[in-house]
Design a protein around this motif. Structure first.
Motif, short mmCIF file in Angstrom:
data_model
loop_
_atom_site.label_atom_id
_atom_site.label_comp_id
_atom_site.label_asym_id
_atom_site.label_seq_id
_atom_site.Cartn_x
_atom_site.Cartn_y
_atom_site.Cartn_z
N GLY A 221 0.83 -1.25 -0.01
CA GLY A 221 -0.04 -0.04 0.17
C GLY A 221 0.69 1.18 -0.21
O GLY A 221 2.08 1.11 0.22
N LEU A 222 0.21 2.16 -0.12
CA LEU A 222 0.71 3.54 -0.17
C LEU A 222 -0.21 4.51 0.51
O LEU A 222 -1.51 4.56 0.29
N GLN A 223 0.28 5.51 1.32
CA GLN A 223 -0.43 6.85 1.92
C GLN A 223 0.13 7.93 1.08
O GLN A 223 1.38 7.99 1.46
N PHE A 224 -0.65 8.78 0.68
CA PHE A 224 -0.02 10.12 -0.02
C PHE A 224 -0.23 11.14 0.80
O PHE A 224 -1.02 10.98 2.14
N PRO A 225 0.44 12.36 0.88
CA PRO A 225 0.42 13.35 2.00
C PRO A 225 -0.86 14.11 1.86
O PRO A 225 -1.09 14.60 3.09
N ASN A 226 -1.77 13.81 0.97
CA ASN A 226 -3.28 14.31 1.36
C ASN A 226 -4.13 13.08 1.80
O ASN A 226 -5.37 13.31 1.72
N TYR A 227 -3.24 12.37 2.47
CA TYR A 227 -4.02 11.12 3.01
C TYR A 227 -4.86 10.08 2.21
O TYR A 227 -5.35 9.31 2.77
N SER A 228 -4.96 10.40 1.01
CA SER A 228 -5.62 9.45 0.04
C SER A 228 -4.54 8.19 0.13
O SER A 228 -3.56 8.12 0.53
N SER A 229 -5.04 6.92 -0.42
CA SER A 229 -4.24 5.95 -0.25
C SER A 229 -4.59 4.78 -1.52
O SER A 229 -5.55 4.92 -2.04
N GLU A 230 -3.58 4.11 -1.78
CA GLU A 230 -3.71 2.91 -2.72
C GLU A 230 -3.30 1.57 -1.87
O GLU A 230 -2.65 1.63 -1.19
N LEU A 231 -4.07 0.52 -2.55
CA LEU A 231 -3.84 -0.90 -2.21
C LEU A 231 -3.40 -1.41 -3.58
O LEU A 231 -4.03 -1.46 -4.38
#
Lengths: 110, 114
Positions: free
Chosen positions: B66-76
């Motif tokens: 996963g990833l979480q971006f500075p704007n707090y959106s995320s990817e799986l």
């Protein structure tokens, strides 16, 4: 995390009160009891949370006996729209990793 | 409406492919958790991200990342898809330390692997 046991399914009719009991024999001192509701193809939604005795909000009541080894979710006067899966979770108060069981599938009939 | 949006809503992939699912958190939330829900089962915790760092992981193999971006959106991201990966994938957004009642789930992404 404490394991929970709840009935797989329950049936009811509109207007009746529904009580769903959850067993959690190994609940820890700092654990809270939380119930979520989930409709098909939607994410779970928080219903109610408690630590001991009784908690009531606009949609449900939660009864917790003194030994806290079980809890009962009470839904007053259910309607067809209450047909859903109800999950009992036991864990810390804050937004920790949620551990779901298989839940109780409630079917409300007209 | 929880303010948590996931995309896409449905997806069909072939075994062995890779997939990326996205989650937009509710405003003000700095924590995102991902869950996998197989048909007829409760959601299973995959992992949680807090301030762009993984903050706990369930019993899932490394091909789930996963990833979480500075704007707090995320990817799986799921690599090397298997048939058993077919499930509803849910993300839950929250503010670290907030009460459980303030964790909000998105509608989920239904992934089918064929």
């Amino acid at each position: 995390l404490a394991k929970t046991t709840q009935p797989i399914s329950m049936d009811s009719y509109e207007g009746q009160e529904v009580n769903i009991t959850c067993s959690h024999n190994n609940i820890a001192t700092n654990d809270y009891i939380t119930w979520y509701q989930q409709f098909p193809s939607q994410g779970p939604r928080f219903i109610i949370q408690g630590y001991k005795t009784k908690v009531t909000n606009e949609v449900a009541s939660l009864f917790i006996p003194a030994d806290r080894k079980s809890s009962t979710l009470s839904l007053p006067r259910v309607s067809l729209s209450d047909t859903a899966v109800y999950y009992c979770l036991v864990g810390v108060y804050n937004t920790d990793k949620l551990i779901f069981g298989t839940g109780t599938r409630l079917q409300v009939f007209p | 409406e929880t303010g948590v949006t996931q995309s896409p809503t449905h997806l069909i992939k072939t075994r062995g492919q890779q997939v990326t699912l996205r989650c937009s958190s509710q405003s003000g939330h700095n924590t995102v958790s991902w869950y996998q829900q197989a048909l007829g089962q409760g959601p299973q915790f995959i992992f949680q991200y807090y301030r762009e760092e993984e903050n706990g992981r369930g019993n899932f193999p490394p091909r789930f990342s996963g990833l979480q971006f500075p704007n707090y959106s995320s990817e799986l991201n799921v690599n090397a898809l298997e048939l058993d990966d077919s499930a509803l994938y849910l993300c839950a957004s929250s503010f670290s330390g907030a009460p459980l009642r303030e964790a909000f789930f998105g509608q989920g992404t239904r992934l089918t692997v064929v």
